[in-house]
Design a protein around this motif. Structure first.
Motif, PDB file in Angstrom:
ATOM      1  N   GLU A  41       0.821  -1.215   0.000  1.00 50.79           N
ATOM      2  CA  GLU A  41       0.000   0.000   0.000  1.00 50.79           C
ATOM      3  C   GLU A  41       0.858   1.270   0.000  1.00 50.79           C
ATOM      4  O   GLU A  41       0.338   2.370   0.113  1.00 50.79           O
ATOM      5  CB  GLU A  41      -0.936   0.003   1.207  1.00 50.79           C
ATOM      6  CG  GLU A  41      -1.968  -1.110   1.189  1.00 50.79           C
ATOM      7  CD  GLU A  41      -2.924  -1.007   0.002  1.00 50.79           C
ATOM      8  OE1 GLU A  41      -3.280   0.122  -0.407  1.00 50.79           O
ATOM      9  OE2 GLU A  41      -3.312  -2.064  -0.532  1.00 50.79           O
ATOM     10  N   ARG A  42       2.178   1.107  -0.094  1.00 53.80           N
ATOM     11  CA  ARG A  42       3.142   2.205  -0.146  1.00 53.80           C
ATOM     12  C   ARG A  42       3.106   3.079   1.105  1.00 53.80           C
ATOM     13  O   ARG A  42       3.364   4.273   1.053  1.00 53.80           O
ATOM     14  CB  ARG A  42       2.926   3.063  -1.398  1.00 53.80           C
ATOM     15  CG  ARG A  42       3.006   2.307  -2.707  1.00 53.80           C
ATOM     16  CD  ARG A  42       2.699   3.158  -3.917  1.00 53.80           C
ATOM     17  NE  ARG A  42       1.720   4.207  -3.750  1.00 53.80           N
ATOM     18  CZ  ARG A  42       0.386   4.051  -3.801  1.00 53.80           C
ATOM     19  NH1 ARG A  42      -0.117   2.871  -4.012  1.00 53.80           N
ATOM     20  NH2 ARG A  42      -0.422   5.079  -3.651  1.00 53.80           N
ATOM     21  N   LEU A  43       2.798   2.494   2.235  1.00 48.51           N
ATOM     22  CA  LEU A  43       2.793   3.226   3.497  1.00 48.51           C
ATOM     23  C   LEU A  43       4.100   2.933   4.216  1.00 48.51           C
ATOM     24  O   LEU A  43       4.344   1.814   4.668  1.00 48.51           O
ATOM     25  CB  LEU A  43       1.599   2.817   4.363  1.00 48.51           C
ATOM     26  CG  LEU A  43       1.407   3.618   5.644  1.00 48.51           C
ATOM     27  CD1 LEU A  43       1.244   5.102   5.337  1.00 48.51           C
ATOM     28  CD2 LEU A  43       0.202   3.121   6.407  1.00 48.51           C
ATOM     29  N   GLU A  44       4.947   3.943   4.317  1.00 48.89           N
ATOM     30  CA  GLU A  44       6.281   3.764   4.891  1.00 48.89           C
ATOM     31  C   GLU A  44       6.238   3.839   6.413  1.00 48.89           C
ATOM     32  O   GLU A  44       5.471   4.599   6.990  1.00 48.89           O
ATOM     33  CB  GLU A  44       7.221   4.837   4.345  1.00 48.89           C
ATOM     34  CG  GLU A  44       7.437   4.731   2.849  1.00 48.89           C
ATOM     35  CD  GLU A  44       8.317   5.849   2.317  1.00 48.89           C
ATOM     36  OE1 GLU A  44       9.096   6.423   3.099  1.00 48.89           O
ATOM     37  OE2 GLU A  44       8.215   6.135   1.121  1.00 48.89           O
ATOM     38  N   SER A  68       0.831   7.883   2.141  1.00 47.87           N
ATOM     39  CA  SER A  68       1.551   6.894   1.352  1.00 47.87           C
ATOM     40  C   SER A  68       2.380   7.576   0.262  1.00 47.87           C
ATOM     41  O   SER A  68       2.109   8.707  -0.133  1.00 47.87           O
ATOM     42  CB  SER A  68       0.585   5.887   0.732  1.00 47.87           C
ATOM     43  OG  SER A  68      -0.339   6.546  -0.097  1.00 47.87           O
TER      44      SER A  68
END
Length: 74
Positions: A41-44, A68
């Motif tokens: 989900e491209r959540l760092e 994100s």
């Protein structure tokens, strides 16, 4: 003043009593699967740590970014 590296988030899960022998593998899997899902989900985030008892498990995420990462779709 230093810039914040991100926020802390916690997910708590209540379950029926797990046998003790399943607790450590469950916590390891919680960390691994959460990291995979958040990456997809491209959540760092900086770190993920799972803690728990036979009836309650928790995932603590440190350094969670506010949004994100950008994505390009063609």
């Amino acid at each position: 003043m230093s810039k914040s590296a991100g926020k802390t988030a916690i997910l708590e899960i209540g379950t029926e009593s797990l046998p003790a022998r399943f607790l450590l593998p469950t916590l390891r899997q919680l960390e691994e699967k959460a990291a995979e899902l958040l990456k997809a989900e491209r959540l760092e985030f900086e770190s993920a740590r799972a803690l728990g008892t036979p009836m309650r498990q928790a995932l603590i995420l440190s350094g969670v970014k506010d949004k994100s990462a950008e994505a390009v779709q063609e």
